[in-house]
Scaffold this motif. Structure first.
Motif, PDB file in Angstrom:
ATOM      1  N   ASP A   1       5.367   2.136   4.767  1.00  0.00           N
ATOM      2  CA  ASP A   1       5.416   3.237   5.719  1.00  0.00           C
ATOM      3  C   ASP A   1       6.580   4.130   5.328  1.00  0.00           C
ATOM      4  O   ASP A   1       7.224   3.931   4.311  1.00  0.00           O
ATOM      5  CB  ASP A   1       5.530   2.740   7.163  1.00  0.00           C
TER       6      ASP A   1
ATOM      7  N   LEU B   1       4.316   9.407   5.253  1.00  0.00           N
ATOM      8  CA  LEU B   1       3.030   8.712   5.383  1.00  0.00           C
ATOM      9  C   LEU B   1       1.948   9.634   5.938  1.00  0.00           C
ATOM     10  O   LEU B   1       0.850   9.740   5.364  1.00  0.00           O
ATOM     11  CB  LEU B   1       3.184   7.483   6.273  1.00  0.00           C
ATOM     12  N   ASP B   2       2.227  10.306   7.030  1.00  0.00           N
ATOM     13  CA  ASP B   2       1.210  11.180   7.634  1.00  0.00           C
ATOM     14  C   ASP B   2       0.828  12.321   6.695  1.00  0.00           C
ATOM     15  O   ASP B   2      -0.348  12.696   6.608  1.00  0.00           O
ATOM     16  CB  ASP B   2       1.724  11.741   8.962  1.00  0.00           C
TER      17      ASP B   2
ATOM     18  N   CYS C   1       0.787  12.221   3.475  1.00  0.00           N
ATOM     19  CA  CYS C   1      -0.070  11.673   2.423  1.00  0.00           C
ATOM     20  C   CYS C   1      -1.485  11.397   2.950  1.00  0.00           C
ATOM     21  O   CYS C   1      -2.465  11.584   2.221  1.00  0.00           O
ATOM     22  CB  CYS C   1       0.551  10.398   1.851  1.00  0.00           C
ATOM     23  N   LYS C   2      -1.592  10.958   4.184  1.00  0.00           N
ATOM     24  CA  LYS C   2      -2.917  10.757   4.776  1.00  0.00           C
ATOM     25  C   LYS C   2      -3.687  12.079   4.846  1.00  0.00           C
ATOM     26  O   LYS C   2      -4.888  12.134   4.529  1.00  0.00           O
ATOM     27  CB  LYS C   2      -2.788  10.148   6.178  1.00  0.00           C
ATOM     28  N   LYS C   3      -2.991  13.146   5.221  1.00  0.00           N
ATOM     29  CA  LYS C   3      -3.625  14.465   5.275  1.00  0.00           C
ATOM     30  C   LYS C   3      -4.037  14.939   3.893  1.00  0.00           C
ATOM     31  O   LYS C   3      -5.116  15.532   3.709  1.00  0.00           O
ATOM     32  CB  LYS C   3      -2.668  15.469   5.919  1.00  0.00           C
TER      33      LYS C   3
ATOM     34  N   ASP D   1      -7.248  13.174   2.826  1.00  0.00           N
ATOM     35  CA  ASP D   1      -8.422  13.771   3.481  1.00  0.00           C
ATOM     36  C   ASP D   1      -8.779  15.115   2.855  1.00  0.00           C
ATOM     37  O   ASP D   1      -9.955  15.414   2.630  1.00  0.00           O
ATOM     38  CB  ASP D   1      -8.144  13.939   4.982  1.00  0.00           C
TER      39      ASP D   1
ATOM     40  N   GLY E   1     -10.264  10.284   1.451  1.00  0.00           N
ATOM     41  CA  GLY E   1      -9.738   9.520   2.581  1.00  0.00           C
ATOM     42  C   GLY E   1     -10.469   8.220   2.831  1.00  0.00           C
ATOM     43  O   GLY E   1      -9.868   7.226   3.260  1.00  0.00           O
TER      44      GLY E   1
ATOM     45  N   ASP F   1      -6.777   3.215   1.198  1.00  0.00           N
ATOM     46  CA  ASP F   1      -6.381   2.407   2.350  1.00  0.00           C
ATOM     47  C   ASP F   1      -4.862   2.460   2.502  1.00  0.00           C
ATOM     48  O   ASP F   1      -4.121   1.976   1.636  1.00  0.00           O
ATOM     49  CB  ASP F   1      -6.831   0.955   2.175  1.00  0.00           C
ATOM     50  N   PHE F   2      -4.412   3.065   3.588  1.00  0.00           N
ATOM     51  CA  PHE F   2      -2.989   3.087   3.926  1.00  0.00           C
ATOM     52  C   PHE F   2      -2.704   1.851   4.765  1.00  0.00           C
ATOM     53  O   PHE F   2      -3.101   1.768   5.926  1.00  0.00           O
ATOM     54  CB  PHE F   2      -2.658   4.378   4.676  1.00  0.00           C
TER      55      PHE F   2
END
Length: 384
Positions: free
Chosen positions: A236, A240-241, A243-245, A248, A253, A257-258
Motif C-alpha cells: 500500500d 495506490l489509488d 495506480c488503480k486509476k 483502469d 484493471g 490485482d492490487f
C-alpha cells in the motif's frame, strides 16, 4: 558486568523484517539485546525495547526529542556494541553515542543504500552526502551492502575506522524456496488463480521511488501477446489509488490485482512465473532476493541494487531508462518460453544460496561482530 548490544533504527518493523537472526545470535553469545526505534512491535530475542519517536525526515522536530531520549539510554547503559540502521537511525545513534564511543563502545552502521548515488536527485546529494560523510568519523565500522556504495565510501574518503561490504541482510531460504509444479498448482487454487495464468509479481510500497506506473504501462503493451497474463502488486502507500486509476485508464484493471499489505509474500512468489521490479533507486532489494530464492527470473529497472543481483541473460534482464516497451518485450519473450524461465530461475536460486542466504550473511556479520567484542573485564579496566 553483563554484556549488552543496542540496535538502533527509525522504525521497529525494520528489526522484525531483517534482524531477528542477529538478535538470536547475540543472545547465544551471552548478550542482553536492546533495541531503540519508533513502534510498538513485540520482538523476540529482545531483553529491553526502547520506544523513541524517530522520524524518517531529518527535518522533523520529533527527532530532537528522539536524540535526547537515545542519548540518555546510551549514557546510562554500558553497551559494548551499538549497531545503527536506516538513515535517521544512523544519524541519531552515532550522534547520541559519541560519549559512549569515547568509553570504548564500538559504533557500527549499516548503510542500506546511500540516498546519494549515481542518478540520484541533486537534493539527495546536498542533504544526505555531507551528513553521512561527517558521521563516518564517528563510526568504527561502516557496512555497505552493494558494490557502488562501498566504492563511493572508499573513493570519497569516508573516515570510518573500517569500511566493509557484505551482501545485504540475508534471505531465509527455509521460507523462500522453489516449489514443485504440484505444490504451485495447489497454492494457485488456494488463491483463486488458474494453472495457465502467467503471473508477474512485485511487492513494494506505492510511492514515487517504487514507480509501479512503469509496470502498468508495460503490462498494457503485452495484452494482445500474452492473453493469460496477470500482474500482482502487493503493498500500500500514497500512490495506490493513483495506480488503480491508471490501470483502469489503460484498460487492464481486470488483469491487475492490487493486493494491499500482505504477510504471505512467500506463497505469492511461489505461485508466480516472473518477478518484476520498477524502482528508481535501491540499496540491495530484499523483495528481489526473495523472488530469486523462490527460483524466479527477474526483469527489473536498471539501478545500483538491481545491478548487484540481475545479470542480463543469466537470471533475467535489466531495463534501461524506464523503457516500458523494452520491459514488455522481455515479458513476452519469457511468457512464451517455459524452458528459458526455468533456466533463468535456477540461476537466481543458486545465486541466493551461494551469496545471499541468511546463513551466509550471518557468517559474515558474526565475523565483524567478533572483531568488536572486547572482553567485558578488559573494558572495565580499560585494557585493549
Amino acid at each position: 558486568m553483563e554484556k549488552k548490544v543496542l540496535f538502533c533504527a527509525t522504525k521497529d518493523y525494520h528489526f522484525e523484517a531483517f534482524h531477528l537472526p542477529y538478535f538470536k545470535w547475540f543472545k547465544e553469545q551471552g548478550y542482553k539485546v536492546h533495541t531503540a526505534a519508533h513502534g510498538d512491535l513485540n520482538l523476540p530475542f529482545v531483553d529491553e525495547k526502547h520506544v523513541i519517536p524517530i522520524q524518517r525526515s531529518p527535518f522533523k522536530k520529533e527527532n530532537i526529542m528522539a536524540y535526547k531520549e537515545l542519548k540518555y539510554i546510551i549514557d546510562n547503559n554500558n553497551f559494548q556494541i551499538i549497531h545503527c540502521h536506516t538513515p535517521m537511525g544512523g544519524v541519531l545513534g552515532r550522534l547520541a553515542g559519541r560519549k559512549a564511543r569515547a568509553r570504548d563502545t564500538k559504533m557500527l552502521y549499516t548503510a542500506h543504500g546511500f540516498h546519494f548515488c549515481k542518478g540520484a536527485p541533486l537534493l539527495n546529494w546536498l542533504v544526505y552526502y555531507p551528513i553521512e560523510k561527517s558521521l563516518a568519523r564517528m563510526t568504527d565500522c561502516l557496512i555497505t551492502i552493494n558494490t557502488e556504495d562501498f566504492q563511493l565510501a572508499i573513493q570519497r574518503n569516508f573516515r570510518a575506522q573500517e569500511i566493509t561490504h557484505i551482501h545485504g541482510v540475508g534471505v531465509d531460504t527455509n521460507q523462500y524456496h522453489p516449489v514443485s509444479i504440484i505444490k504451485k498448482t495447489e497454492l494457485r487454487i488456494k488463491k483463486d488463480y488458474c494453472d495457465d495464468d502467467f503471473i508477474m509479481f512485485y511487492a513494494a510500497e506505492f510511492n514515487k521511488n517504487k514507480n509501479q506506473q512503469l509496470l502498468l504501462r508495460a503490462f498494457s503493451l503485452i495484452n494482445d501477446d500474452v492473453k493469460n497474463a496477470r500482474l500482482l502488486l502487493a503493498g500500500d502507500g500514497p500512490l495506490l489509488d493513483e495506480c488503480k486509476k491508471l490501470a483502469d485508464s489503460l484498460g487492464i484493471g481486470n488483469k491487475v490485482d492490487f493486493l494491499g499489505f500482505r504477510k504471505d509474500i512467500d506463497e505469492l512468489l511461489k505461485i508466480s512465473d516472473l518477478a518484476v521490479a520498477s524502482s528508481l533507486r535501491e540499496g540491495l532489494p530484499v523483495n528481489i532476493m526473495e523472488a530469486m530464492a523462490c527460483g524466479l527470473p527477474i526483469i527489473a529497472n536498471d539501478n545500483r541494487g538491481h545491478r548487484e543481483l540481475v545479470s542480463n541473460g543469466q537470471n533475467g534482464w535489466l531495463i534501461k531508462g524506464n523503457d516500458e516497451k523494452s520491459l514488455a518485450e522481455k515479458v513476452i519473450k519469457l511468457a512464451g518460453n517455459f524452458a528459458m524461465r526455468k533456466t533463468l530461475g535456477e540461476c537466481s536460486h543458486k545465486m541466493i544460496e551461494r551469496k545471499y542466504s541468511t546463513k551466509k550473511i550471518l557468517e559474515a556479520k558474526s565475523e565483524i561482530y567478533r572483531t568488536y567484542m572486547v572482553d567485558t573485564e578488559e573494558r572495565v579496566w580499560g585494557i585493549h
